[in-house]
Scaffold this motif. Structure first.
Motif, PDB file in Angstrom:
ATOM      1  N   ASP A 272      19.665 -10.513   7.411  1.00 44.57           N
ATOM      2  CA  ASP A 272      18.901 -11.759   7.468  1.00 44.57           C
ATOM      3  C   ASP A 272      17.521 -11.579   6.852  1.00 44.57           C
ATOM      4  OD1 ASP A 272      17.974 -14.284   8.044  1.00 44.57           O
ATOM      5  OD2 ASP A 272      17.767 -13.936  10.205  1.00 44.57           O
ATOM      6  N   LEU A 273      17.194 -12.423   5.890  1.00 46.23           N
ATOM      7  CA  LEU A 273      15.904 -12.363   5.201  1.00 46.23           C
ATOM      8  C   LEU A 273      14.919 -13.422   5.673  1.00 46.23           C
ATOM      9  CD1 LEU A 273      17.368 -11.731   1.666  1.00 46.23           C
ATOM     10  CD2 LEU A 273      15.617 -10.292   2.711  1.00 46.23           C
ATOM     11  N   SER A 274      15.289 -14.210   6.638  1.00 45.57           N
ATOM     12  CA  SER A 274      14.473 -15.350   7.057  1.00 45.57           C
ATOM     13  C   SER A 274      13.054 -14.930   7.407  1.00 45.57           C
ATOM     14  CB  SER A 274      15.103 -16.040   8.268  1.00 45.57           C
ATOM     15  OG  SER A 274      16.386 -16.507   7.967  1.00 45.57           O
ATOM     16  N   ASN A 275      12.097 -15.543   6.702  1.00 47.52           N
ATOM     17  CA  ASN A 275      10.662 -15.408   6.976  1.00 47.52           C
ATOM     18  C   ASN A 275      10.108 -14.002   6.762  1.00 47.52           C
ATOM     19  OD1 ASN A 275      10.472 -18.176   7.803  1.00 47.52           O
ATOM     20  ND2 ASN A 275      11.409 -17.577   9.749  1.00 47.52           N
ATOM     21  N   LEU A 276      10.846 -13.143   6.076  1.00 42.60           N
ATOM     22  CA  LEU A 276      10.351 -11.789   5.824  1.00 42.60           C
ATOM     23  C   LEU A 276       9.405 -11.751   4.623  1.00 42.60           C
ATOM     24  CD1 LEU A 276      13.488  -9.519   6.314  1.00 42.60           C
ATOM     25  CD2 LEU A 276      11.780 -10.206   8.002  1.00 42.60           C
ATOM     26  N   HIS A 277       8.480 -10.810   4.671  1.00 40.54           N
ATOM     27  CA  HIS A 277       7.611 -10.520   3.529  1.00 40.54           C
ATOM     28  C   HIS A 277       8.209  -9.291   2.840  1.00 40.54           C
ATOM     29  CE1 HIS A 277       4.330 -13.308   4.681  1.00 40.54           C
ATOM     30  NE2 HIS A 277       4.889 -13.144   5.861  1.00 40.54           N
ATOM     31  N   VAL A 278       8.573  -9.453   1.557  1.00 37.13           N
ATOM     32  CA  VAL A 278       9.417  -8.474   0.874  1.00 37.13           C
ATOM     33  C   VAL A 278       8.743  -7.973  -0.404  1.00 37.13           C
ATOM     34  CG1 VAL A 278      11.685  -8.039  -0.150  1.00 37.13           C
ATOM     35  CG2 VAL A 278      11.460  -9.662   1.758  1.00 37.13           C
TER      36      VAL A 278
ATOM     37  N   LEU B 199      -0.787  -1.603  -3.445  1.00 41.36           N
ATOM     38  CA  LEU B 199      -1.061  -3.038  -3.400  1.00 41.36           C
ATOM     39  C   LEU B 199      -1.975  -3.421  -2.244  1.00 41.36           C
ATOM     40  CD1 LEU B 199       2.460  -4.561  -4.196  1.00 41.36           C
ATOM     41  CD2 LEU B 199       0.537  -4.225  -5.760  1.00 41.36           C
ATOM     42  N   ASP B 200      -2.298  -2.461  -1.380  1.00 38.09           N
ATOM     43  CA  ASP B 200      -3.120  -2.744  -0.198  1.00 38.09           C
ATOM     44  C   ASP B 200      -2.508  -3.877   0.618  1.00 38.09           C
ATOM     45  OD1 ASP B 200      -5.262  -2.319   1.528  1.00 38.09           O
ATOM     46  OD2 ASP B 200      -6.524  -3.811   0.526  1.00 38.09           O
ATOM     47  N   GLN B 201      -1.190  -3.799   0.804  1.00 37.39           N
ATOM     48  CA  GLN B 201      -0.454  -4.824   1.540  1.00 37.39           C
ATOM     49  C   GLN B 201       0.767  -4.166   2.190  1.00 37.39           C
ATOM     50  OE1 GLN B 201       0.733  -8.137  -0.923  1.00 37.39           O
ATOM     51  NE2 GLN B 201       1.730  -9.240   0.744  1.00 37.39           N
ATOM     52  N   LYS B 202       1.136  -4.628   3.374  1.00 39.65           N
ATOM     53  CA  LYS B 202       2.297  -4.103   4.089  1.00 39.65           C
ATOM     54  C   LYS B 202       3.396  -5.162   4.119  1.00 39.65           C
ATOM     55  CE  LYS B 202      -0.013  -0.377   5.496  1.00 39.65           C
ATOM     56  NZ  LYS B 202       0.291   0.998   5.055  1.00 39.65           N
ATOM     57  N   PHE B 203       4.651  -4.709   4.071  1.00 37.20           N
ATOM     58  CA  PHE B 203       5.797  -5.605   3.992  1.00 37.20           C
ATOM     59  C   PHE B 203       6.802  -5.306   5.100  1.00 37.20           C
ATOM     60  CE2 PHE B 203       3.933  -5.301  -0.172  1.00 37.20           C
ATOM     61  CZ  PHE B 203       3.991  -6.587  -0.680  1.00 37.20           C
ATOM     62  N   ASP B 204       7.588  -6.328   5.435  1.00 34.68           N
ATOM     63  CA  ASP B 204       8.676  -6.162   6.416  1.00 34.68           C
ATOM     64  C   ASP B 204       9.851  -5.407   5.816  1.00 34.68           C
ATOM     65  OD1 ASP B 204       7.501  -7.928   8.502  1.00 34.68           O
ATOM     66  OD2 ASP B 204       7.845  -9.492   6.992  1.00 34.68           O
ATOM     67  N   LEU B 205      10.074  -5.631   4.524  1.00 37.89           N
ATOM     68  CA  LEU B 205      11.228  -5.065   3.822  1.00 37.89           C
ATOM     69  C   LEU B 205      10.811  -4.670   2.419  1.00 37.89           C
ATOM     70  CD1 LEU B 205      14.384  -4.602   3.543  1.00 37.89           C
ATOM     71  CD2 LEU B 205      14.482  -6.973   2.706  1.00 37.89           C
TER      72      LEU B 205
END
Length: 257
Positions: free
Chosen positions: A47-53, A111-117
């Motif tokens: 499930d990819l719903s609402n993830l930051h990728v 990128l100085d950013q964190k992701f869920d996936l």
């Protein structure tokens, strides 16, 4: 650990995707890409719903767009080839999805950013050494949120079939040998028998597991590729047997504690 100049030069000598960007884009339309590669990839992703990728080695944005269309809140694509990124941006301009693309080297990314996936389809197989694989793992771990996942499809280190075995699907895979860092040559064919060649490198499964673990990833799992029900229904019985039994590509997943 920073890459030395020899590492960077070797990375630049890998396949020049700027020269074959549109041909490689066309190879994504081969049926096995949809019914084997893509099907397995999204089965593992879930499930990819609402993830930051973050989509590393995004190429022309093939998966970047699909990830967004399947419900992700944000998708950022990164690729070392400016030709591929140009194609991705053209597709975004024609059908805006809110995607952001960066032309950067995944070995040096910050990128100085964190992701869920984080997805990195066909990235790890560009590492020629355990150290390069470790640095890729570090970049992945550094960009994941705690509990975040990493999912990829890559060349299967255990593949042993003959070079011509995959030709009925429109491609061939040839290992120079099975030593660490040995070249793997993929050739993707069009109906007129013209083709493009892509060079990857062989590293054992154990090398992947050690390097990624040392980089801060855990729960590392390998996932055999499967044919989609739609693909099975669309082709003659047994059509997918060779690719499913020999497994030229394989899935891998991991997480960050």
């Amino acid at each position: 650990m920073k890459p030395n100049q020899q590492d960077l030069n070797r990375h630049r000598m890998s396949t020049n995707y700027n020269a074959i960007a549109r041909e490689y884009q066309a190879s994504k339309m081969l049926p096995w890409r949809k019914h084997i590669e893509s099907y397995t990839f999204f089965q593992v992703v879930g499930d990819l719903s609402n993830l930051h990728v973050l989509d590393l080695a995004c190429g022309e944005g093939f998966y970047t767009r699909q990830i967004k269309l399947r419900g992700a809140a944000e998708v950022v694509g990164v690729d070392i080839s400016d030709g591929m990124i140009q194609l991705a941006k053209e597709a975004e301009a024609q059908n805006p999805l809110g995607l952001v693309y960066h032309c950067q080297d995944a070995l040096l990314l910050n990128l100085d950013q964190k992701f869920d996936l984080i997805c990195a389809t066909y990235l790890l197989n560009y590492a020629q050494t355990a150290d390069e694989l470790f640095r890729m793992g570090q970049v992945i771990a550094n960009h994941l949120k705690p509990g975040g996942r990493f999912v990829t499809i890559n060349s299967n280190p255990d593949y042993q079939a003959a070079v011509e075995a995959m030709f009925p699907y429109g491609f061939t895979r040839e290992n120079a040998d099975y030593s660490e860092g040995a070249e793997i040559t993929w050739r993707f064919y069009q109906s007129d028998m013209s083709h493009i060649a892509v060079t990857n490198y062989h590293l054992a499964k154990s090398t992947h597991e050690t390097a990624l673990s040392q980089a801060g990833l855990s729960a590392i799992q390998w996932h055999a590729v499967e044919a989609s029900p739609e693909g099975v229904a669309a082709h003659d019985e047994g059509y997918w047997n060779a690719i499913v039994s020999s497994q030229p590509i394989i899935g891998l997943s991991a997480s960050k504690a």
